[in-house]
Design an enzyme around this catalytic site. Structure first.
Site, mmCIF file in Angstrom:
data_model
loop_
_atom_site.group_PDB
_atom_site.id
_atom_site.type_symbol
_atom_site.label_atom_id
_atom_site.label_comp_id
_atom_site.label_asym_id
_atom_site.label_seq_id
_atom_site.Cartn_x
_atom_site.Cartn_y
_atom_site.Cartn_z
ATOM 1 N N LYS A 179 -16.009 -15.391 -37.695
ATOM 2 C CA LYS A 179 -14.899 -14.676 -37.072
ATOM 3 C C LYS A 179 -13.659 -15.556 -36.988
ATOM 4 C CE LYS A 179 -17.657 -12.587 -33.776
ATOM 5 N NZ LYS A 179 -17.922 -12.346 -32.380
ATOM 6 N N ARG A 208 -29.546 -15.218 -40.847
ATOM 7 C CA ARG A 208 -28.272 -14.508 -40.862
ATOM 8 C C ARG A 208 -27.930 -14.132 -42.292
ATOM 9 N NH1 ARG A 208 -24.556 -16.822 -37.896
ATOM 10 N NH2 ARG A 208 -22.763 -16.122 -39.077
ATOM 11 N N GLU A 267 -19.960 -10.856 -28.971
ATOM 12 C CA GLU A 267 -18.928 -11.405 -28.109
ATOM 13 C C GLU A 267 -17.635 -10.698 -28.527
ATOM 14 O OE1 GLU A 267 -18.930 -15.679 -28.480
ATOM 15 O OE2 GLU A 267 -17.315 -15.816 -27.007
HETATM 16 P P1 ATP Z 1 -19.107 -15.854 -35.242
HETATM 17 O O1 ATP Z 1 -19.804 -17.178 -35.210
HETATM 18 O O2 ATP Z 1 -18.485 -15.510 -36.544
HETATM 19 O O3 ATP Z 1 -18.198 -15.632 -34.075
HETATM 20 P P2 ATP Z 1 -21.275 -14.756 -33.882
HETATM 21 O O4 ATP Z 1 -22.645 -14.799 -34.402
HETATM 22 O O5 ATP Z 1 -20.958 -15.728 -32.817
HETATM 23 O O6 ATP Z 1 -20.276 -14.802 -35.095
HETATM 24 P P3 ATP Z 1 -21.474 -12.569 -32.094
HETATM 25 O O7 ATP Z 1 -20.444 -11.619 -31.670
HETATM 26 O O8 ATP Z 1 -22.003 -13.521 -31.089
HETATM 27 O O9 ATP Z 1 -20.898 -13.327 -33.351
HETATM 28 O O10 ATP Z 1 -22.662 -11.818 -32.828
HETATM 29 C C1 ATP Z 1 -23.285 -10.653 -32.353
HETATM 30 C C2 ATP Z 1 -24.609 -10.515 -33.023
HETATM 31 O O11 ATP Z 1 -24.440 -10.425 -34.437
HETATM 32 C C3 ATP Z 1 -25.493 -11.710 -32.756
HETATM 33 O O12 ATP Z 1 -26.750 -11.245 -32.301
HETATM 34 C C4 ATP Z 1 -25.614 -12.413 -34.074
HETATM 35 O O13 ATP Z 1 -26.883 -12.923 -34.232
HETATM 36 C C5 ATP Z 1 -25.323 -11.300 -35.085
HETATM 37 N N1 ATP Z 1 -24.692 -11.850 -36.279
HETATM 38 C C6 ATP Z 1 -23.516 -12.484 -36.371
HETATM 39 N N2 ATP Z 1 -23.273 -12.908 -37.627
HETATM 40 C C7 ATP Z 1 -24.335 -12.515 -38.369
HETATM 41 C C8 ATP Z 1 -24.704 -12.650 -39.749
HETATM 42 N N3 ATP Z 1 -23.922 -13.281 -40.630
HETATM 43 N N4 ATP Z 1 -25.878 -12.105 -40.144
HETATM 44 C C9 ATP Z 1 -26.661 -11.461 -39.266
HETATM 45 N N5 ATP Z 1 -26.386 -11.310 -37.971
HETATM 46 C C10 ATP Z 1 -25.246 -11.828 -37.510
HETATM 47 MG MG MG Z 2 -21.322 -15.925 -30.843
#
Ligand code: ATP
Ligand code: MG
Length: 608
Positions: A320, A310, A75
């Site tokens: 984030k 994760r 995102e």
């Molecule tokens: P946040 O909750 O910090 O905003 P998010 O998971 O919502 O992080 P996205 O931009 O939706 O962030 O993530 C893009 C991809 O990265 C997703 O497929 C997610 O599964 C993966 N991802 C995010 N954080 C992690 C993590 N700590 N370990 C492994 N994969 C991750």
């Molecule tokens: Mg997300």
């Protein structure tokens, strides 16, 4: 048939090609699933029309030359962090290893939070890590918002088939009627409307006839399901917001759980890999795929979702929202502060793409959550830099060493040329040159007036070697009125210079690094430590700001050997005996303003 490869081969491990993957990487559950699907031909009849699209569009294509399709769907609402790096390496790495393609897709279905600044930083991060999403005829990443029209059509199709209805209950009523783990939900009074009524209502939503939040479109599944996600989840909501891609075209937006499976399906993804928190969403993912294939909208076979744990890294925050808070409250200098676990921060700290790929490979993928020790990440950087970083000498806490017999032994004003290998294991890289004279800089901690047991460096009466130079014997020190040492004194022992026949005539137990007072250059060195002193800064609802380490940055003025003044921004070095350092990519100016960041120490000291 050409198989588009989705990533450049890793610089140091070019052996991983699309044709011989299985033998070169340790297996994991995702590799096993993919290998099974390839052997069974699960996706062998899939077609690809060259771009994302519905069943009719894909039917016009040829057999998909990509054996699998994965995706990385961030995102664009912040900078990527080390957890995303794991996901990037995983998804692009699997596609590369199995002759597939990995799509970079901006999951921009949420109109409010997204920004092109983030879009650009994500593109940079993926490229920097060494991956590429371009395919013949298409160099642009995909955007989920390009699929809004299809999503709307899919929603109408569900309504017409009796699989969705417009619910006008208040959000509170909806929440109360959803039930909980022990209690089944209660049907909404709107659940029994006819498709025609619901379609009319949904079109009114689209046409802006209703207020934000006044009604939602819900999938009609099972209000008694033990999986609460199947109790008629909301799939469309009214939200008057300008979207960065579609502007004001829409005042209704799809919910993530509805949008995401459709994005995967339109892009002909085979293996949709996400983190464990989406496990409970998988039944809805499959339900939606089945319904839309029944309606003839999506091609079969549909993508399948798989979940992995994760990345949780000790001493690090990977939310984030919380990282944004550190930036907005000026706890750090920006998203690229070298203490940040963002990819831009790690890069500025001295992390290399190779070290992050090595890290992703080393931690592997599992199906259960765990914590990875921060020293694992540091170890990967150390391993990479040990082989690749040039060597140099620097003194971080300088005190002057005066060789009191220099003039009589070497001649007044004489400077003696010294040289040292650029890299001990790469003689082809040649030597660095510097000079020694009557005065040199040494580390303050290399002198002790009264040495503790086991101290082999400078103390009165002891002999040490100045690395790449001569053997010297300490005679004492000069102090100021406060007892603070201002100069260390020693005499040079003639004919002991490194590399000359007499160099081993005198035995010493200590070797110290130094920089000549004549040609040494002053440099700003930023000594970074962990940003948090708390091992799990945001665990259990703690206020993570309280775990901040007040000592995470110490700036010193160091004296460095002359070759370092010409370092290129981003160039990495091992400062001998001290650690790995990188010329700061933002503030270092070649030739006039040397600025170095501590990337990682020589040994693991994190646990201490
Ligand atoms: P946040 O909750 O910090 O905003 P998010 O998971 O919502 O992080 P996205 O931009 O939706 O962030 O993530 C893009 C991809 O990265 C997703 O497929 C997610 O599964 C993966 N991802 C995010 N954080 C992690 C993590 N700590 N370990 C492994 N994969 C991750
Ligand atoms: Mg997300």
């Amino acid at each position: 048939m050409s198989n588009p490869i989705s990533a450049k081969p890793a610089a140091k491990s070019g052996a991983h090609t699309a044709t011989a993957p299985e033998a070169t990487k340790p297996s994991n559950f995702l590799r096993q699933i993919i290998e099974h699907d390839l052997a069974a031909g699960t996706y062998a009849t899939r077609r690809w029309a060259g771009s994302p699209g519905d069943a009719a569009h894909q039917a016009t294509g040829t057999m998909d030359p990509a054996r699998i399709r994965t995706r990385f769907p961030p995102e664009p609402n912040g900078y990527l962090h080390v957890g995303h790096a794991k996901s990037i390496c995983l998804n692009f790495g699997l596609a590369r290893d199995y002759g597939g393609v990995c799509h970079l897709r901006f999951d921009d279905t949420n109109p409010e939070k997204e920004d092109t600044e983030y879009v650009n930083s994500i593109i940079d991060a993926v490229r920097w890590l060494g991956f590429d999403w371009s395919q013949p005829g298409n160099n642009k990443p995909y955007q989920a918002s390009d699929y809004f029209a299809f999503m709307y059509r899919a929603a109408e199709a569900l309504i017409e088939a009796g699989h969705a209805y417009v619910d006008e209950q208040t959000p509170e009523e909806m929440r109360a009627n959803r039930g909980d783990f022990g209690k089944p939900g209660i049907d909404s009074p709107y659940r029994s409307g006819t498709p025609a009524q619901n379609l009319a209502r949904f079109r009114e939503m689209r046409d802006g006839l209703h207020a934000d939040g006044s009604m939602v479109l819900r999938a009609k599944i099972d209000m008694a399901s033990p999986n609460i996600n199947l109790r008629d989840p909301a799939i469309y909501r009214i939200r008057r917001a300008t979207h960065h891609n579609t502007g004001d075209t829409w005042c209704i937006y799809p919910m993530y759980t509805f949008a995401h499976p459709i994005e995967d399906a339109l892009e002909q993804i085979t293996h949709s890999i996400c983190t464990l928190e989406f496990e409970d969403q998988r039944p809805f993912y499959d339900w939606l795929m089945e319904r839309l294939i029944e309606e003839g909208l999506l091609a079969s076979p549909p993508p399948k979702q798989y979940e992995f744990a994760r990345l949780n890294l000790t001493y690090v925050i990977t939310s984030k929202r919380k990282l944004a808070q550190l930036v907005n409250e000026h706890k750090v200098s920006g998203w690229d502060d070298p203490r940040m676990p963002t990819i831009v921060g790690l890069r500025r700290r001295g992390y290399t793409p190779e070290s992050l790929r090595l890290f992703a490979e080393r931690i592997g993928v599992t199906k259960s959550d765990s914590w990875i020790d921060y020293s694992t990440l540091e170890g990967c950087l150390r391993e990479d830099l040990d082989g690749s970083a040039q060597r140099a000498m620097a003194v971080l806490d300088p005190v002057k060493l005066v060789l009191t017999n220099w003039d009589s032994v070497m001649g007044a004003g004489t400077l003696d040329a010294c040289s040292a290998p650029v890299h001990p294991h790469h003689p082809e890289l040649g030597n660095r040159q510097f000079v020694i004279g009557r005065e040199v800089w040494i580390e303050r901690s290399d002198f002790e007036e009264t040495p503790p047991a086991g101290f082999f460096r400078l103390f009165p009466g002891n002999k040490v070697r100045l690395k790449y130079g001569h053997i010297i014997e300490c005679t004492g020190a000069k102090k100021d009125a406060n007892g603070h040492i201002t100069e260390v004194h020693a005499t040079l022992i003639p004919d002991t210079k490194s590399g000359t026949p007499g160099s081993s005539s005198v035995k010493v137990k200590g070797v110290i690094t130094w920089v000549g007072a004549h040609d040494g250059v002053a440099a700003e060195v930023r000594m970074y430590d962990r940003l948090f002193s708390d091992e799990q800064p945001d665990a259990g609802g703690k206020d993570f700001l309280e775990g901040l380490n007040p000592q995470s940055l110490k700036i010193v003025t160091a004296i460095v050997e002359p070759s370092l003044a010409n370092a290129l921004p981003d160039q990495k070095f091992q400062f001998e005996r001290l650690g790995y350092f990188v010329a700061d990519r933002v503030d270092h100016v070649q030739g006039s303003q040397p600025v170095f960041n501590l990337a990682v120490g020589l040994k693991d000291s994190f646990g201490k």
